[in-house]
Design a protein around this motif. Structure first.
Motif, PDB file in Angstrom:
ATOM      1  N   ARG B  97     -44.400  26.240  18.312  1.00  0.00           N
ATOM      2  CA  ARG B  97     -44.398  25.650  19.033  1.00  0.00           C
ATOM      3  C   ARG B  97     -43.605  25.190  20.235  1.00  0.00           C
ATOM      4  O   ARG B  97     -42.519  25.928  20.641  1.00  0.00           O
ATOM      5  CB  ARG B  97     -43.286  24.074  18.222  1.00  0.00           C
ATOM      6  CG  ARG B  97     -44.533  23.339  17.189  1.00  0.00           C
ATOM      7  CD  ARG B  97     -43.913  22.672  16.239  1.00  0.00           C
ATOM      8  NE  ARG B  97     -43.403  21.778  17.340  1.00  0.00           N
ATOM      9  CZ  ARG B  97     -43.218  20.165  16.785  1.00  0.00           C
ATOM     10  NH1 ARG B  97     -43.007  19.949  15.675  1.00  0.00           N
ATOM     11  NH2 ARG B  97     -42.906  19.860  17.457  1.00  0.00           N
ATOM     12  N   PRO B  98     -44.505  25.410  21.447  1.00  0.00           N
ATOM     13  CA  PRO B  98     -43.469  25.615  22.981  1.00  0.00           C
ATOM     14  C   PRO B  98     -42.560  24.306  23.307  1.00  0.00           C
ATOM     15  O   PRO B  98     -42.771  23.681  22.910  1.00  0.00           O
ATOM     16  CB  PRO B  98     -44.781  26.003  23.893  1.00  0.00           C
ATOM     17  CG  PRO B  98     -45.727  25.315  22.808  1.00  0.00           C
ATOM     18  CD  PRO B  98     -45.338  25.302  21.410  1.00  0.00           C
ATOM     19  N   VAL B  99     -41.451  24.586  24.268  1.00  0.00           N
ATOM     20  CA  VAL B  99     -41.004  24.044  24.710  1.00  0.00           C
ATOM     21  C   VAL B  99     -42.570  22.803  25.763  1.00  0.00           C
ATOM     22  O   VAL B  99     -42.763  23.803  25.870  1.00  0.00           O
ATOM     23  CB  VAL B  99     -39.494  23.585  25.376  1.00  0.00           C
ATOM     24  CG1 VAL B  99     -39.024  22.739  25.770  1.00  0.00           C
ATOM     25  CG2 VAL B  99     -38.678  24.876  24.743  1.00  0.00           C
ATOM     26  N   VAL B 100     -42.143  21.786  25.807  1.00  0.00           N
ATOM     27  CA  VAL B 100     -43.367  20.795  26.198  1.00  0.00           C
ATOM     28  C   VAL B 100     -42.630  20.049  27.961  1.00  0.00           C
ATOM     29  O   VAL B 100     -41.546  18.721  27.274  1.00  0.00           O
ATOM     30  CB  VAL B 100     -43.875  20.140  26.160  1.00  0.00           C
ATOM     31  CG1 VAL B 100     -45.123  19.160  26.350  1.00  0.00           C
ATOM     32  CG2 VAL B 100     -44.520  20.706  24.517  1.00  0.00           C
ATOM     33  N   PRO B 101     -42.334  20.450  29.000  1.00  0.00           N
ATOM     34  CA  PRO B 101     -41.921  19.198  29.817  1.00  0.00           C
ATOM     35  C   PRO B 101     -42.866  17.971  30.124  1.00  0.00           C
ATOM     36  O   PRO B 101     -44.200  18.176  30.202  1.00  0.00           O
ATOM     37  CB  PRO B 101     -42.089  20.895  31.091  1.00  0.00           C
ATOM     38  CG  PRO B 101     -42.799  21.351  31.126  1.00  0.00           C
ATOM     39  CD  PRO B 101     -43.532  21.483  29.288  1.00  0.00           C
ATOM     40  N   LEU B 102     -42.392  17.235  30.208  1.00  0.00           N
ATOM     41  CA  LEU B 102     -43.007  16.049  30.251  1.00  0.00           C
ATOM     42  C   LEU B 102     -42.773  15.081  31.738  1.00  0.00           C
ATOM     43  O   LEU B 102     -43.554  14.525  32.244  1.00  0.00           O
ATOM     44  CB  LEU B 102     -42.623  14.974  29.345  1.00  0.00           C
ATOM     45  CG  LEU B 102     -43.393  15.785  27.717  1.00  0.00           C
ATOM     46  CD1 LEU B 102     -42.790  15.042  26.660  1.00  0.00           C
ATOM     47  CD2 LEU B 102     -44.153  15.657  27.659  1.00  0.00           C
ATOM     48  N   LEU B 103     -41.892  15.120  32.305  1.00  0.00           N
ATOM     49  CA  LEU B 103     -41.554  14.719  33.449  1.00  0.00           C
ATOM     50  C   LEU B 103     -40.568  15.354  34.175  1.00  0.00           C
ATOM     51  O   LEU B 103     -39.139  15.855  33.379  1.00  0.00           O
ATOM     52  CB  LEU B 103     -40.932  13.380  33.609  1.00  0.00           C
ATOM     53  CG  LEU B 103     -42.194  11.966  33.859  1.00  0.00           C
ATOM     54  CD1 LEU B 103     -41.537  10.892  33.352  1.00  0.00           C
ATOM     55  CD2 LEU B 103     -42.307  11.793  34.962  1.00  0.00           C
ATOM     56  N   ARG B 118     -47.989  25.063  34.373  1.00  0.00           N
ATOM     57  CA  ARG B 118     -48.240  26.589  33.087  1.00  0.00           C
ATOM     58  C   ARG B 118     -47.284  27.257  32.975  1.00  0.00           C
ATOM     59  O   ARG B 118     -47.092  27.601  32.269  1.00  0.00           O
ATOM     60  CB  ARG B 118     -49.949  26.869  33.625  1.00  0.00           C
ATOM     61  CG  ARG B 118     -51.015  25.912  32.322  1.00  0.00           C
ATOM     62  CD  ARG B 118     -52.151  26.202  32.994  1.00  0.00           C
ATOM     63  NE  ARG B 118     -53.248  25.345  32.731  1.00  0.00           N
ATOM     64  CZ  ARG B 118     -53.670  24.573  31.430  1.00  0.00           C
ATOM     65  NH1 ARG B 118     -52.730  25.490  30.266  1.00  0.00           N
ATOM     66  NH2 ARG B 118     -54.373  23.981  31.374  1.00  0.00           N
ATOM     67  N   LEU B 120     -44.169  27.109  35.027  1.00  0.00           N
ATOM     68  CA  LEU B 120     -42.897  27.337  34.892  1.00  0.00           C
ATOM     69  C   LEU B 120     -42.885  26.874  33.020  1.00  0.00           C
ATOM     70  O   LEU B 120     -41.682  26.715  32.672  1.00  0.00           O
ATOM     71  CB  LEU B 120     -43.246  25.526  34.991  1.00  0.00           C
ATOM     72  CG  LEU B 120     -41.460  24.564  35.029  1.00  0.00           C
ATOM     73  CD1 LEU B 120     -40.090  24.908  35.957  1.00  0.00           C
ATOM     74  CD2 LEU B 120     -42.006  23.243  35.910  1.00  0.00           C
ATOM     75  N   ILE B 121     -44.321  26.839  32.915  1.00  0.00           N
ATOM     76  CA  ILE B 121     -43.462  26.416  31.131  1.00  0.00           C
ATOM     77  C   ILE B 121     -43.842  27.534  30.575  1.00  0.00           C
ATOM     78  O   ILE B 121     -42.520  27.897  29.792  1.00  0.00           O
ATOM     79  CB  ILE B 121     -44.892  25.027  30.120  1.00  0.00           C
ATOM     80  CG1 ILE B 121     -45.305  23.738  30.718  1.00  0.00           C
ATOM     81  CG2 ILE B 121     -44.681  25.545  29.307  1.00  0.00           C
ATOM     82  CD1 ILE B 121     -46.396  23.134  30.670  1.00  0.00           C
ATOM     83  N   ILE B 124     -39.969  28.780  31.169  1.00  0.00           N
ATOM     84  CA  ILE B 124     -38.603  27.705  30.045  1.00  0.00           C
ATOM     85  C   ILE B 124     -38.572  28.502  28.401  1.00  0.00           C
ATOM     86  O   ILE B 124     -37.593  28.291  28.050  1.00  0.00           O
ATOM     87  CB  ILE B 124     -39.459  26.294  30.391  1.00  0.00           C
ATOM     88  CG1 ILE B 124     -38.773  26.106  31.592  1.00  0.00           C
ATOM     89  CG2 ILE B 124     -38.775  25.926  29.275  1.00  0.00           C
ATOM     90  CD1 ILE B 124     -39.301  24.644  31.602  1.00  0.00           C
ATOM     91  N   ASN B 125     -40.344  28.578  28.530  1.00  0.00           N
ATOM     92  CA  ASN B 125     -40.667  28.686  26.759  1.00  0.00           C
ATOM     93  C   ASN B 125     -39.488  30.479  27.074  1.00  0.00           C
ATOM     94  O   ASN B 125     -39.630  30.604  25.658  1.00  0.00           O
ATOM     95  CB  ASN B 125     -41.835  28.803  26.621  1.00  0.00           C
ATOM     96  CG  ASN B 125     -41.490  26.902  26.340  1.00  0.00           C
ATOM     97  OD1 ASN B 125     -41.633  27.172  24.891  1.00  0.00           O
ATOM     98  ND2 ASN B 125     -42.166  26.383  27.070  1.00  0.00           N
TER      99      ASN B 125
END
Lengths: 222, 128
Positions: B97-103, B118, B120-121, B124-125
């Motif tokens: 499960r990756p970390v999901v940025p929302l805002l 993408r 950035l995600i 972060i992960n």
């Protein structure tokens, strides 16, 4: 997706409710009258956690973001440089904005169950600026609760006016802003902007008091 | 909060810290830690201090009474955290499960493009 544009009054009320709730044991009859511990509000009241990540700002131009961690829990990811910066003003405002996003927008965004969903949802927000404006207003209301600013400003004005040494109008305003900066631990720009806002319109009332030589601030304009 | 498994030292400390009314940065400042270093200890990215005096200082700031049940737990968990192990469920989540940025908030108020988000995600992960 269209993010709802909240009325200023609604945002002020939501922020005040949150502060009253989280600080009810410390301030049973009012909202905090000094600097809010924004980390504690985010963590304790809302169950958010923080993750500092290096060079987020340098690489992506991102100060902070609201997301979900691997367990699906809400998390604020923040640039390490900002997190560790000795001047807390920008950090505090960033966290307060993320709290604003969480309170006002997270319910809609949390529908995203996969990474692809989240990207699609992020890119589909049509009125992005409205979402940002909502969060900014919420942050100001959280860090500078209007009734507390009003109370402190009235006290400071009376004290400075009665104090030793004659101050010019501008000197008095600068001194008042500097004291509010210290009390609420926010930037001078944030204080100055907050002083102009409705419904308190404190800056106008200060100017009126100075012009008419009043010992105290006049009541709110109707 | 962890369900179905024992708390980590960081989770235990976080619970007590919030109950005592300290935000993360306030608590880190009280103990003279850089906020990110302290945060990394709480989230298990780095280990708690080995130094007994430093641990005592943290315990005292949390209001833990000497030799109480909490005091023993605090030290047991700190000792356990020195061993190089990742709880099985954490490892499983990290893999699937990756970390999901929302805002997110950019310094110039700009929105990121599909490819930028993408990237950035991924970033972060890698650092989460």
């Amino acid at each position: 997706m269209i993010v709802r544009e909240y009325l200023v009054r609604e945002i002020e009320e939501r922020a005040e409710t949150l502060l009253r709730d989280v600080y009810r044991h410390v301030y049973p009859y009012t909202v905090p009258v000094t600097a809010v511990d924004i980390d504690w509000v985010a963590e304790y009241a809302l169950g958010l956690s923080f993750r500092p990540i290096p060079a987020l700002r340098a690489r992506f131009g991102v100060d902070g973001l609201l997301g979900r961690d691997r367990r699906g829990q809400p998390v604020i990811v923040i640039d390490t440089g900002l997190f560790d910066h000795p001047n807390e003003h920008r950090y505090r405002f960033t966290i307060a904005e993320e709290v604003g996003h969480y309170v006002l927008h997270f319910r809609h965004l949390s529908k995203a169950t996969s990474l692809e969903d989240a990207i699609r949802l992020y890119l589909s927000i049509e009125n992005w600026k409205a979402a940002e404006a909502n969060a900014r207003r919420f942050a100001a209301a959280l860090l500078l609760p209007m009734q507390s600013v009003e109370r402190q400003a009235a006290g400071i004005y009376a004290g400075l006016r009665d104090g030793p040494g004659a101050l010019s109008g501008q000197e008095l305003i600068d001194r008042l802003v500097a004291l509010l900066v210290k009390i609420f631990n926010v930037s001078p720009e944030a204080v100055r902007y907050r002083l102009t806002e409705y419904p308190a319109r404190l800056m106008d009332r200060i100017q009126t008091a100075l012009k008419e030589g009043l010992a105290t601030l006049p009541p709110r304009f109707t | 909060m962890a369900k179905g498994r024992e708390l980590t030292w960081g989770e235990f400390v976080r619970t007590l810290r919030l109950k005592a009314g300290y935000g993360l940065r306030t608590f880190a400042a009280l103990l003279g830690f850089q906020p990110s270093n302290y945060s990394n200890m709480e989230t298990g990215k780095t280990k708690p201090p080995r130094d007994a005096a430093r641990l005592r200082e943290i315990a005292e700031t949390l209001g833990i009474t000497d030799k109480s049940e909490e005091w023993h737990r605090f030290h047991d968990l700190a000792a356990k955290a020195q061993k190089p192990s990742v709880p099985a469920d954490v490892a499983e989540y990290a893999a699937t499960r990756p970390v999901v940025p929302l805002l997110l908030r950019t310094t110039e108020g700009k929105r990121l493009s599909d490819s930028q988000i993408r990237e950035l995600i991924d970033y972060i992960n890698k650092h989460f």
